[in-house]
Enzyme design. Sequence first.
Site, PDB file in Angstrom:
ATOM      1  N   ARG A  57      -5.795  -6.414  -7.122  1.00  0.00           N
ATOM      2  CA  ARG A  57      -5.318  -5.792  -5.883  1.00  0.00           C
ATOM      3  C   ARG A  57      -5.378  -6.838  -4.766  1.00  0.00           C
ATOM      4  NH1 ARG A  57      -6.909   0.510  -5.451  1.00  0.00           N
ATOM      5  NH2 ARG A  57      -5.062   0.422  -4.159  1.00  0.00           N
TER       6      ARG A  57
ATOM      7  N   ARG B 212     -12.242  11.507  -3.315  1.00  0.00           N
ATOM      8  CA  ARG B 212     -11.787  10.493  -2.351  1.00  0.00           C
ATOM      9  C   ARG B 212     -10.435  10.892  -1.758  1.00  0.00           C
ATOM     10  NH1 ARG B 212     -10.457   5.748  -5.047  1.00  0.00           N
ATOM     11  NH2 ARG B 212      -9.421   5.495  -3.063  1.00  0.00           N
TER      12      ARG B 212
ATOM     13  N   CYS C 111      -9.825   2.288  -6.041  1.00  0.00           N
ATOM     14  CA  CYS C 111      -9.647   2.553  -7.473  1.00  0.00           C
ATOM     15  C   CYS C 111      -9.432   1.266  -8.263  1.00  0.00           C
ATOM     16  CB  CYS C 111      -8.437   3.458  -7.684  1.00  0.00           C
ATOM     17  SG  CYS C 111      -8.718   5.133  -7.146  1.00  0.00           S
TER      18      CYS C 111
ATOM     19  N   LYS D 189      -3.600  11.549   2.720  1.00  0.00           N
ATOM     20  CA  LYS D 189      -4.693  10.568   2.678  1.00  0.00           C
ATOM     21  C   LYS D 189      -4.218   9.211   3.174  1.00  0.00           C
ATOM     22  CE  LYS D 189      -5.814   8.216  -1.343  1.00  0.00           C
ATOM     23  NZ  LYS D 189      -5.956   6.790  -1.294  1.00  0.00           N
ATOM     24  N   ASN D 190      -3.095   8.756   2.628  1.00  0.00           N
ATOM     25  CA  ASN D 190      -2.697   7.374   2.912  1.00  0.00           C
ATOM     26  C   ASN D 190      -2.128   7.187   4.323  1.00  0.00           C
ATOM     27  OD1 ASN D 190      -3.742   6.610   0.488  1.00  0.00           O
ATOM     28  ND2 ASN D 190      -1.779   6.571  -0.596  1.00  0.00           N
TER      29      ASN D 190
ATOM     30  N   ASP E 217       1.500   6.806  -7.763  1.00  0.00           N
ATOM     31  CA  ASP E 217       0.359   7.715  -7.608  1.00  0.00           C
ATOM     32  C   ASP E 217       0.591   9.070  -8.269  1.00  0.00           C
ATOM     33  OD1 ASP E 217      -0.801   5.692  -6.201  1.00  0.00           O
ATOM     34  OD2 ASP E 217      -0.497   6.570  -4.225  1.00  0.00           O
TER      35      ASP E 217
HETATM   36  N1  EPU Z   1       0.465  -6.731  -3.568  1.00  0.00           N
HETATM   37  C1  EPU Z   1       0.398  -8.081  -3.529  1.00  0.00           C
HETATM   38  N2  EPU Z   1      -0.138  -8.685  -2.417  1.00  0.00           N
HETATM   39  C2  EPU Z   1      -0.596  -7.974  -1.354  1.00  0.00           C
HETATM   40  C3  EPU Z   1      -0.513  -6.579  -1.397  1.00  0.00           C
HETATM   41  C4  EPU Z   1       0.027  -5.966  -2.523  1.00  0.00           C
HETATM   42  O1  EPU Z   1       0.799  -8.778  -4.474  1.00  0.00           O
HETATM   43  O2  EPU Z   1      -1.055  -8.573  -0.386  1.00  0.00           O
HETATM   44  C5  EPU Z   1       1.053  -6.052  -4.745  1.00  0.00           C
HETATM   45  C6  EPU Z   1       0.027  -5.177  -5.471  1.00  0.00           C
HETATM   46  O3  EPU Z   1      -0.706  -5.936  -6.409  1.00  0.00           O
HETATM   47  C7  EPU Z   1       0.905  -4.117  -6.093  1.00  0.00           C
HETATM   48  C8  EPU Z   1       2.064  -3.981  -5.110  1.00  0.00           C
HETATM   49  O4  EPU Z   1       2.039  -5.152  -4.293  1.00  0.00           O
HETATM   50  O5  EPU Z   1       1.408  -4.563  -7.312  1.00  0.00           O
HETATM   51  C9  EPU Z   1       2.022  -2.774  -4.206  1.00  0.00           C
HETATM   52  O6  EPU Z   1       0.780  -2.708  -3.548  1.00  0.00           O
HETATM   53  P1  EPU Z   1       0.615  -2.028  -2.116  1.00  0.00           P
HETATM   54  O7  EPU Z   1       0.112  -3.065  -1.186  1.00  0.00           O
HETATM   55  O8  EPU Z   1       1.855  -1.303  -1.775  1.00  0.00           O
HETATM   56  O9  EPU Z   1      -0.533  -0.996  -2.382  1.00  0.00           O
HETATM   57  P2  EPU Z   1      -1.737  -0.635  -1.429  1.00  0.00           P
HETATM   58  O10 EPU Z   1      -1.306  -0.669  -0.014  1.00  0.00           O
HETATM   59  O11 EPU Z   1      -2.947  -1.400  -1.799  1.00  0.00           O
HETATM   60  C10 EPU Z   1      -1.186   1.897  -1.301  1.00  0.00           C
HETATM   61  C11 EPU Z   1      -1.917   3.170  -1.602  1.00  0.00           C
HETATM   62  C12 EPU Z   1      -2.065   3.313  -3.099  1.00  0.00           C
HETATM   63  C13 EPU Z   1      -0.693   3.320  -3.748  1.00  0.00           C
HETATM   64  C14 EPU Z   1       0.080   2.059  -3.339  1.00  0.00           C
HETATM   65  C15 EPU Z   1       1.508   2.064  -3.833  1.00  0.00           C
HETATM   66  C16 EPU Z   1      -3.340   3.336   0.334  1.00  0.00           C
HETATM   67  C17 EPU Z   1      -4.695   3.281   0.899  1.00  0.00           C
HETATM   68  N3  EPU Z   1      -3.224   3.092  -0.975  1.00  0.00           N
HETATM   69  O12 EPU Z   1      -1.996   0.860  -1.838  1.00  0.00           O
HETATM   70  O13 EPU Z   1      -2.659   4.589  -3.281  1.00  0.00           O
HETATM   71  O14 EPU Z   1      -0.816   3.346  -5.146  1.00  0.00           O
HETATM   72  O15 EPU Z   1       0.105   1.940  -1.905  1.00  0.00           O
HETATM   73  O16 EPU Z   1       2.189   3.167  -3.355  1.00  0.00           O
HETATM   74  O17 EPU Z   1      -2.379   3.620   1.028  1.00  0.00           O
HETATM   75  C18 EPU Z   1      -3.804   6.251  -4.418  1.00  0.00           C
HETATM   76  O18 EPU Z   1      -3.644   6.956  -3.417  1.00  0.00           O
HETATM   77  O19 EPU Z   1      -4.221   6.692  -5.515  1.00  0.00           O
HETATM   78  C19 EPU Z   1      -3.494   4.838  -4.327  1.00  0.00           C
HETATM   79  C20 EPU Z   1      -3.948   3.940  -5.200  1.00  0.00           C
END
Ligand code: EPU
Length: 437
Positions: free
Chosen positions: A124, A415, A119, A22-23, A323
Amino acid sequence: MEKFVINGGLPLKGEIWVSGAKNSAVAILPAALLLDVPCIIENVPDISDVKICLKVLQGLGAEIRPVGKNGDTYWISCKNINSHYVPYEEAKKMRASYYFLGALLGRCHNACAAMPGGCPLGARPIDQHLKAFEILGAKPIITGRNSDVVELHANQLRGDVISMDVVSVGATMNAILASVKADGVTIIENAAKEPHIVDLANFLNYMGAHIKGAGTDTIKIQGVKKLCGNAGEGSTVDYCYSIVPDQIEAGTFMIAAAVTHGNVFIKGVIPKHLEAITAKLRDAGVSVTEIEDEDAVHVFVKENAEFKPTNIKTEPYPGFPTDMQPQMAVFLTLVNGQSTITENVWEDRFRYVNELAKMGAKIDITQNGAIVQGSAVLKGADVQACDLRAGAAMIIAGLAADGQTSISDIRHIERGYADIAGKLRGIGADIAKISTN
Ligand code: EPU
């Protein structure tokens, strides 16, 4: 409305196939916006987040055709993109809509999308994404009635050093998307290292990008003018790229096999991507065998085997994935003794605890984690899928429980998991999707 109904207690046995990640898919599909030739993407998971991505791409002017009979392959041409606006409602439906910001910025030097949904896992933020865009030369403006729309404009995108303040999957991917066609060299420091980052870089490199170091914490991108593959623009070559297997779906099946004392071959995986999950399951006494030459892992638990407690800490890859935390929590409720969970990524990833309690689990929330009391005897109950991985945890609990479990709000599960009920039925689970209307 639909729900899953599970009659638990059956050991899972046989072979189960894992879909594309997915990601990865939710980044690679928007990345097609950057291409100067059509491409074919294979192993695209049949999940609702992907359907939204395809709809958004079409709305922007992309031509998309399904290819073959598997339902997992699409021919995509982004030749006639005529908009840089992602519709508000679509953007709000999924977290990954932020990849349209990076991809549209890279392509059109303009982008507009609502702040992403997805989610409910606590705050976020996307400050690191915006920081990366700004360093490359874009000006972000927050607009909209609810101050939840991001507009980006750049006269020119110019490579520079982007040092991330936190390790972020999304911000790393977006920095790649926005810089791949920028002038000069971009260096991303403190980059995330997840397999989907490598997958995005491999896809773009295959199409002609110069990205080095994906999978390490420093990524170097030499901007290119065109992304038209080796055969060049105007060629009739079909560029075909296959998305990597979903390590979280694979891990979910590994735990489902373990909690049901099953004997399951999980196929179409990259065992290396599963190492953190494999290590924890082995610690707890589950037999996990990597079968590299068959792209499979084998999970086997004897009928009366007992599990040992183990502690988990979620961390960016290659650490234990956040995850997989809810699914692992279900496993830990069944071990002999107390285990701890430390959640280092999402502040609100314990909404599943109340639901599991309805089934007899004893989990106490602590400041940034949980203490799981083992030896629970799970009993079927009516529970809710609070988010995607919480929903996967409910399915695992239902498979392990005595009696019937009914799971509502399964849209969250759909999803990210392609035909999860059908796949689990294929290895002996009694799970049905029923309509409640
Ligand atoms: N963070 C910040 N600022 C930012 C971005 C992130 O402070 O601009 C913080 C977040 O608050 C969090 C940490 O950095 O504490 C990590 O967040 P990350 O940006 O890595 O997460 P994401 O890209 O929003 C993706 C996956 C998530 C998965 C996370 C961590 C996608 C679409 N989503 O989210 O997947 O939990 O990486 O591996 O790729 C899931 O599949 O269930 C899911 C939630």
